[in-house]
Scaffold this motif. Structure first.
Motif, PDB file in Angstrom:
ATOM      1  N   GLY A  61       0.895  -1.348  -0.037  1.00  0.00           N
ATOM      2  CA  GLY A  61      -0.060  -0.068   0.024  1.00  0.00           C
ATOM      3  C   GLY A  61       0.709   1.174   0.028  1.00  0.00           C
ATOM      4  N   VAL A  62       1.873   1.132   0.755  1.00  0.00           N
ATOM      5  CA  VAL A  62       2.895   2.250   0.840  1.00  0.00           C
ATOM      6  C   VAL A  62       3.452   2.616  -0.714  1.00  0.00           C
ATOM      7  CG1 VAL A  62       4.965   3.435   1.545  1.00  0.00           C
ATOM      8  CG2 VAL A  62       3.260   2.375   3.169  1.00  0.00           C
ATOM      9  N   VAL A  63       3.825   1.606  -1.356  1.00  0.00           N
ATOM     10  CA  VAL A  63       4.650   1.518  -2.416  1.00  0.00           C
ATOM     11  C   VAL A  63       3.466   2.058  -3.377  1.00  0.00           C
ATOM     12  CG1 VAL A  63       5.305   0.266  -4.461  1.00  0.00           C
ATOM     13  CG2 VAL A  63       6.427  -0.076  -2.034  1.00  0.00           C
ATOM     14  N   ALA A  64       2.348   1.619  -3.570  1.00  0.00           N
ATOM     15  CA  ALA A  64       1.210   2.107  -4.304  1.00  0.00           C
ATOM     16  C   ALA A  64       0.833   3.623  -4.144  1.00  0.00           C
ATOM     17  CB  ALA A  64      -0.068   1.252  -4.285  1.00  0.00           C
ATOM     18  N   ALA A  65       0.835   4.075  -3.013  1.00  0.00           N
ATOM     19  CA  ALA A  65       0.418   5.282  -2.584  1.00  0.00           C
ATOM     20  C   ALA A  65       1.596   6.354  -3.223  1.00  0.00           C
ATOM     21  CB  ALA A  65       0.337   5.505  -1.192  1.00  0.00           C
ATOM     22  N   LEU A  66       2.643   5.769  -3.461  1.00  0.00           N
ATOM     23  CA  LEU A  66       3.966   6.657  -3.869  1.00  0.00           C
ATOM     24  C   LEU A  66       3.934   6.722  -5.497  1.00  0.00           C
ATOM     25  CD1 LEU A  66       6.285   6.133  -1.197  1.00  0.00           C
ATOM     26  CD2 LEU A  66       4.888   8.073  -1.368  1.00  0.00           C
ATOM     27  N   LEU A  67       3.067   5.854  -6.168  1.00  0.00           N
ATOM     28  CA  LEU A  67       3.314   5.867  -7.355  1.00  0.00           C
ATOM     29  C   LEU A  67       2.393   7.264  -8.191  1.00  0.00           C
ATOM     30  CD1 LEU A  67       2.435   1.990  -8.087  1.00  0.00           C
ATOM     31  CD2 LEU A  67       4.702   3.070  -8.345  1.00  0.00           C
ATOM     32  N   PRO A  68       2.885   7.548  -9.168  1.00  0.00           N
ATOM     33  CA  PRO A  68       2.399   8.883  -9.931  1.00  0.00           C
ATOM     34  C   PRO A  68       0.829   8.438 -10.406  1.00  0.00           C
ATOM     35  CG  PRO A  68       4.610   8.515 -10.654  1.00  0.00           C
ATOM     36  CD  PRO A  68       4.168   7.149  -9.892  1.00  0.00           C
ATOM     37  N   GLY A  69      -0.163   9.397 -10.210  1.00  0.00           N
ATOM     38  CA  GLY A  69      -1.288   9.578 -10.732  1.00  0.00           C
ATOM     39  C   GLY A  69      -2.430   8.561 -10.188  1.00  0.00           C
ATOM     40  N   GLY A  70      -2.274   8.290  -8.696  1.00  0.00           N
ATOM     41  CA  GLY A  70      -3.299   7.354  -8.131  1.00  0.00           C
ATOM     42  C   GLY A  70      -4.855   8.004  -8.349  1.00  0.00           C
ATOM     43  N   GLY A  71      -5.598   7.285  -8.507  1.00  0.00           N
ATOM     44  CA  GLY A  71      -6.976   7.632  -8.361  1.00  0.00           C
ATOM     45  C   GLY A  71      -7.590   8.732  -9.410  1.00  0.00           C
ATOM     46  N   GLN A  72      -6.932   8.975 -10.524  1.00  0.00           N
ATOM     47  CA  GLN A  72      -7.214   9.744 -11.458  1.00  0.00           C
ATOM     48  C   GLN A  72      -8.312   9.444 -12.585  1.00  0.00           C
ATOM     49  OE1 GLN A  72      -3.763  11.551 -13.417  1.00  0.00           O
ATOM     50  NE2 GLN A  72      -3.113  12.750 -11.523  1.00  0.00           N
ATOM     51  N   GLY A  73      -8.989  10.178 -13.003  1.00  0.00           N
ATOM     52  CA  GLY A  73     -10.119   9.750 -13.982  1.00  0.00           C
ATOM     53  C   GLY A  73     -11.566   9.897 -13.493  1.00  0.00           C
ATOM     54  N   LEU A  74     -11.988   9.150 -12.579  1.00  0.00           N
ATOM     55  CA  LEU A  74     -13.167   9.405 -12.132  1.00  0.00           C
ATOM     56  C   LEU A  74     -13.364  10.519 -10.746  1.00  0.00           C
ATOM     57  CD1 LEU A  74     -14.065   5.603 -11.767  1.00  0.00           C
ATOM     58  CD2 LEU A  74     -14.945   7.160 -13.386  1.00  0.00           C
ATOM     59  N   PRO A  75     -14.385  11.023 -10.687  1.00  0.00           N
ATOM     60  CA  PRO A  75     -14.291  11.929  -9.696  1.00  0.00           C
ATOM     61  C   PRO A  75     -14.340  11.221  -8.250  1.00  0.00           C
ATOM     62  CG  PRO A  75     -16.150  12.354 -10.965  1.00  0.00           C
ATOM     63  CD  PRO A  75     -15.369  11.336 -11.647  1.00  0.00           C
ATOM     64  N   HIS A  76     -13.779  11.647  -7.477  1.00  0.00           N
ATOM     65  CA  HIS A  76     -13.495  11.258  -5.915  1.00  0.00           C
ATOM     66  C   HIS A  76     -12.970   9.597  -6.024  1.00  0.00           C
ATOM     67  CE1 HIS A  76     -15.704  14.771  -4.958  1.00  0.00           C
ATOM     68  NE2 HIS A  76     -16.672  14.242  -5.723  1.00  0.00           N
ATOM     69  N   ALA A  77     -12.356   9.198  -7.010  1.00  0.00           N
ATOM     70  CA  ALA A  77     -11.910   7.872  -7.145  1.00  0.00           C
ATOM     71  C   ALA A  77     -10.529   7.504  -6.125  1.00  0.00           C
ATOM     72  CB  ALA A  77     -11.195   7.572  -8.420  1.00  0.00           C
ATOM     73  N   ASP A  78      -9.960   9.041  -5.874  1.00  0.00           N
ATOM     74  CA  ASP A  78      -8.830   8.632  -4.837  1.00  0.00           C
ATOM     75  C   ASP A  78      -9.458   8.360  -3.496  1.00  0.00           C
ATOM     76  OD1 ASP A  78      -6.256   8.739  -3.890  1.00  0.00           O
ATOM     77  OD2 ASP A  78      -6.811  10.813  -3.161  1.00  0.00           O
ATOM     78  N   LYS A  79     -10.638   9.134  -2.944  1.00  0.00           N
ATOM     79  CA  LYS A  79     -11.270   9.106  -1.797  1.00  0.00           C
ATOM     80  C   LYS A  79     -11.810   7.645  -1.442  1.00  0.00           C
ATOM     81  CE  LYS A  79      -9.911  13.102  -1.167  1.00  0.00           C
ATOM     82  NZ  LYS A  79      -8.771  13.197  -2.056  1.00  0.00           N
ATOM     83  N   LEU A  80     -12.393   7.124  -2.654  1.00  0.00           N
ATOM     84  CA  LEU A  80     -12.898   5.813  -2.689  1.00  0.00           C
ATOM     85  C   LEU A  80     -11.919   4.605  -2.573  1.00  0.00           C
ATOM     86  CD1 LEU A  80     -15.565   6.119  -5.587  1.00  0.00           C
ATOM     87  CD2 LEU A  80     -15.963   5.887  -3.038  1.00  0.00           C
ATOM     88  N   LEU A  81     -10.845   4.823  -3.027  1.00  0.00           N
ATOM     89  CA  LEU A  81      -9.557   3.984  -3.183  1.00  0.00           C
ATOM     90  C   LEU A  81      -9.067   3.998  -1.507  1.00  0.00           C
ATOM     91  CD1 LEU A  81      -7.603   4.576  -6.302  1.00  0.00           C
ATOM     92  CD2 LEU A  81      -8.801   2.612  -5.654  1.00  0.00           C
ATOM     93  N   HIS A  82      -9.023   5.089  -0.948  1.00  0.00           N
ATOM     94  CA  HIS A  82      -8.636   5.210   0.456  1.00  0.00           C
ATOM     95  C   HIS A  82      -9.404   4.612   1.455  1.00  0.00           C
ATOM     96  CE1 HIS A  82      -5.108   8.156   0.904  1.00  0.00           C
ATOM     97  NE2 HIS A  82      -5.410   8.391  -0.430  1.00  0.00           N
ATOM     98  N   ALA A  83     -10.863   4.842   1.392  1.00  0.00           N
ATOM     99  CA  ALA A  83     -11.753   4.322   2.151  1.00  0.00           C
ATOM    100  C   ALA A  83     -11.714   2.749   1.825  1.00  0.00           C
ATOM    101  CB  ALA A  83     -13.085   4.832   1.641  1.00  0.00           C
ATOM    102  N   GLY A  84     -11.791   2.269   0.764  1.00  0.00           N
ATOM    103  CA  GLY A  84     -11.857   0.869   0.252  1.00  0.00           C
ATOM    104  C   GLY A  84     -10.752   0.229   0.891  1.00  0.00           C
ATOM    105  N   ALA A  85      -9.301   0.577   1.028  1.00  0.00           N
ATOM    106  CA  ALA A  85      -7.915   0.205   1.207  1.00  0.00           C
ATOM    107  C   ALA A  85      -8.096  -0.116   2.711  1.00  0.00           C
ATOM    108  CB  ALA A  85      -6.923   0.881   1.016  1.00  0.00           C
TER     109      ALA A  85
END
Length: 129
Positions: A30-54
């Motif tokens: 999860g730490v490695v994935a969180a440091l990759l460029p461009g997390g959750g782009q494309g869908l509105p609020h996708a990053d927040k959904l990824l955080h909540a789901g994780a």
């Protein structure tokens, strides 16, 4: 395969140890994935959904892996994990730290508690002995 699986089910201590290792391994991923460029782009609020789901998944896994208090031990560990990721992201040029992400982490933990602790745990019979 069934013999191996039955050994883990019959030995809760061994199962919890395996789940603890799995939690740590997935937290590192999860730490490695969180440091990759461009997390959750494309869908509105996708990053927040990824955080909540994780964090929902991490809360589930940690709760299965330990018998320690959910609110006094597990929640602080999970929130510190989310905070650590935000701090580290703040040091990168391609990601940014966000209080909203930490709120999404907390929402995922709370959602796990509501779903499991308040709903499923009452429906699924369990042994108190």
């Amino acid at each position: 395969m069934q013999d191996i699986l039955s050994r883990f089910i019959l030995n809760p201590r061994q199962t919890r140890l395996l789940l603890k290792f799995l939690f740590v391994a997935l937290a590192l991923v999860g730490v490695v994935a969180a440091l990759l460029p461009g997390g959750g782009q494309g869908l509105p609020h996708a990053d927040k959904l990824l955080h909540a789901g994780a964090l929902f998944g991490f809360a589930l896994l940690l709760d299965l892996a330990t018998t320690r208090s959910f609110w006094r031990w597990q929640v602080p560990i999970l929130l510190c994990y989310g905070g650590f990721i935000e701090i580290v992201q703040g040091f990168t040029t391609w990601r940014s730290a966000s209080l909203a992400d930490l709120v999404a982490d907390a929402a995922g933990i709370l959602l796990y508690w509501v779903v499991w602790r308040l709903t499923l745990q009452r429906i699924i019979p369990h042994d108190n002995g």
